[in-house]
Design a protein around this motif. Sequence first.
Motif, PDB file in Angstrom:
ATOM      1  N   LYS A   1       0.820  -1.209   0.000  1.00 59.45           N
ATOM      2  CA  LYS A   1       0.000   0.000   0.000  1.00 59.45           C
ATOM      3  C   LYS A   1       0.858   1.264   0.000  1.00 59.45           C
ATOM      4  CE  LYS A   1      -3.879  -1.872   2.755  1.00 59.45           C
ATOM      5  NZ  LYS A   1      -4.956  -1.546   1.783  1.00 59.45           N
ATOM      6  N   PRO A   2       0.346   2.365  -0.579  1.00 57.54           N
ATOM      7  CA  PRO A   2       0.971   3.669  -0.345  1.00 57.54           C
ATOM      8  C   PRO A   2       0.864   4.010   1.139  1.00 57.54           C
ATOM      9  CG  PRO A   2      -0.601   3.749  -2.167  1.00 57.54           C
ATOM     10  CD  PRO A   2      -0.803   2.435  -1.480  1.00 57.54           C
TER      11      PRO A   2
ATOM     12  N   THR B   1       6.818   2.645   2.989  1.00 59.35           N
ATOM     13  CA  THR B   1       6.266   1.363   2.548  1.00 59.35           C
ATOM     14  C   THR B   1       7.001   0.850   1.312  1.00 59.35           C
ATOM     15  OG1 THR B   1       4.596   2.053   0.900  1.00 59.35           O
ATOM     16  CG2 THR B   1       4.020   2.320   3.232  1.00 59.35           C
ATOM     17  N   SER B   2       7.087  -0.470   1.221  1.00 57.15           N
ATOM     18  CA  SER B   2       7.666  -1.054   0.011  1.00 57.15           C
ATOM     19  C   SER B   2       6.798  -0.720  -1.188  1.00 57.15           C
ATOM     20  CB  SER B   2       7.812  -2.569   0.166  1.00 57.15           C
ATOM     21  OG  SER B   2       6.562  -3.188   0.374  1.00 57.15           O
ATOM     22  N   GLY B   3       5.490  -0.515  -0.930  1.00 53.56           N
ATOM     23  CA  GLY B   3       4.586  -0.140  -2.009  1.00 53.56           C
ATOM     24  C   GLY B   3       4.987   1.170  -2.653  1.00 53.56           C
TER      25      GLY B   3
ATOM     26  N   ALA C   1       6.099  -5.944  -4.959  1.00 50.56           N
ATOM     27  CA  ALA C   1       5.798  -4.822  -4.070  1.00 50.56           C
ATOM     28  C   ALA C   1       5.858  -5.194  -2.597  1.00 50.56           C
ATOM     29  CB  ALA C   1       4.417  -4.260  -4.398  1.00 50.56           C
ATOM     30  N   ASN C   2       6.013  -6.480  -2.293  1.00 52.90           N
ATOM     31  CA  ASN C   2       6.095  -6.939  -0.900  1.00 52.90           C
ATOM     32  C   ASN C   2       6.956  -8.187  -0.835  1.00 52.90           C
ATOM     33  OD1 ASN C   2       5.759  -7.984   1.648  1.00 52.90           O
ATOM     34  ND2 ASN C   2       3.561  -8.284   1.514  1.00 52.90           N
TER      35      ASN C   2
ATOM     36  N   ILE D   1      14.006   0.450   0.176  1.00 54.15           N
ATOM     37  CA  ILE D   1      13.100   0.884   1.229  1.00 54.15           C
ATOM     38  C   ILE D   1      13.841   1.578   2.372  1.00 54.15           C
ATOM     39  CG2 ILE D   1      13.082  -1.268   2.585  1.00 54.15           C
ATOM     40  CD1 ILE D   1      10.009  -0.748   2.936  1.00 54.15           C
ATOM     41  N   TYR D   2      15.089   1.215   2.594  1.00 53.52           N
ATOM     42  CA  TYR D   2      15.873   1.896   3.633  1.00 53.52           C
ATOM     43  C   TYR D   2      16.258   3.307   3.182  1.00 53.52           C
ATOM     44  CZ  TYR D   2      15.952  -2.617   5.874  1.00 53.52           C
ATOM     45  OH  TYR D   2      15.562  -3.783   6.464  1.00 53.52           O
ATOM     46  N   ASP D   3      16.509   3.447   1.896  1.00 49.55           N
ATOM     47  CA  ASP D   3      16.752   4.781   1.356  1.00 49.55           C
ATOM     48  C   ASP D   3      15.506   5.646   1.545  1.00 49.55           C
ATOM     49  OD1 ASP D   3      18.223   6.762  -0.399  1.00 49.55           O
ATOM     50  OD2 ASP D   3      16.461   6.395  -1.643  1.00 49.55           O
ATOM     51  N   LEU D   4      14.333   5.067   1.283  1.00 51.33           N
ATOM     52  CA  LEU D   4      13.081   5.793   1.477  1.00 51.33           C
ATOM     53  C   LEU D   4      12.879   6.148   2.948  1.00 51.33           C
ATOM     54  CD1 LEU D   4      10.395   6.891   0.426  1.00 51.33           C
ATOM     55  CD2 LEU D   4       9.442   4.577   0.658  1.00 51.33           C
ATOM     56  N   ALA D   5      13.166   5.212   3.853  1.00 49.90           N
ATOM     57  CA  ALA D   5      13.007   5.467   5.289  1.00 49.90           C
ATOM     58  C   ALA D   5      13.921   6.606   5.747  1.00 49.90           C
ATOM     59  CB  ALA D   5      13.298   4.199   6.081  1.00 49.90           C
TER      60      ALA D   5
END
Length: 291
Positions: free
Chosen positions: A58-59, A82-84, A168-169, A208-212
């Motif tokens: 999910k977003p 989120t991975s989404g 996506a997951n 996802i860690y870059d996004l976090a």
Amino acid sequence: MTQIINSLAEISSRYDALFVDLWGCLHNGVTAYPDAVQAMQTYRAGGGTVVLVTNSPKPRVGVAAQLGQFGVPKDAYDSIATSGDSARAAMFRGAVGEKVYFMGEWERDEGFFAPMNVIENPVDITRVPLDEATGIVCCGPFDPMADPSVNRADFLYAKQKGMKLLCANPDIVVDRGDTREWCAGALARLYTEMGGESLYFGKPHPPIYDLARRRLAALGKDVGEAGILAIGDGIGTDIAGAMGENLDSLFITGGLAASETTNGDQPDPKLLEAYFEREMTSPTYTIGHLR
């Protein structure tokens, strides 16, 4: 060897930010864990920052809404990665082409295809049947109780056509209450085993860690590796990802690995040692349940 602790408060003062998993840590897919929620609220009240890092397709707005339904209040976290969202960005940049075959539950995953204003010149994505597709977008199985092997025929066709599968997951399974279900990661694993190419964007993979970290920066927080603690119940996702990012980690044994590691409320040291030996890993800390 890992340090078994009784509460997050024993170690939380060492860290400026937490990257916290959701399923098996803050909720069970049905309802929130009150002790875990309280631990997050207490940590934030002391000045810490909580970024929820989840392999949900999910977003983040969809995850926030779901958290409210489960009873996780907004004061238990600061932001969500989120991975989404990570996978959506790749899709709109053309990672699997313009015509995609979608795998998942449309009523649940429709938001995955919502426009992302942060992407410049996004690809115009169209959902099509498999025989018209340039790639696959996988948010999950059509039937989460069915063995992933039911997709072999479609995956063989896709592999022969050279399609990439955007996962996506990356989770293999998840526990929704007392029911264990297959996730998109199980399908991507099968596709890879069959010789196809799967693209991953959630834990334990770097995007996802870059996004976090970007979520942290957006909050005005400049936190280095030593100031972040990653928390989760997935040894191959949360803990492997933390180790790959050089982050300290807190392993929750009462989630996915409960039957292999935990007696009652806390991990059994002997079972835990054997489990870590099999998995060839050693989290920084371990606890039965987040509290």
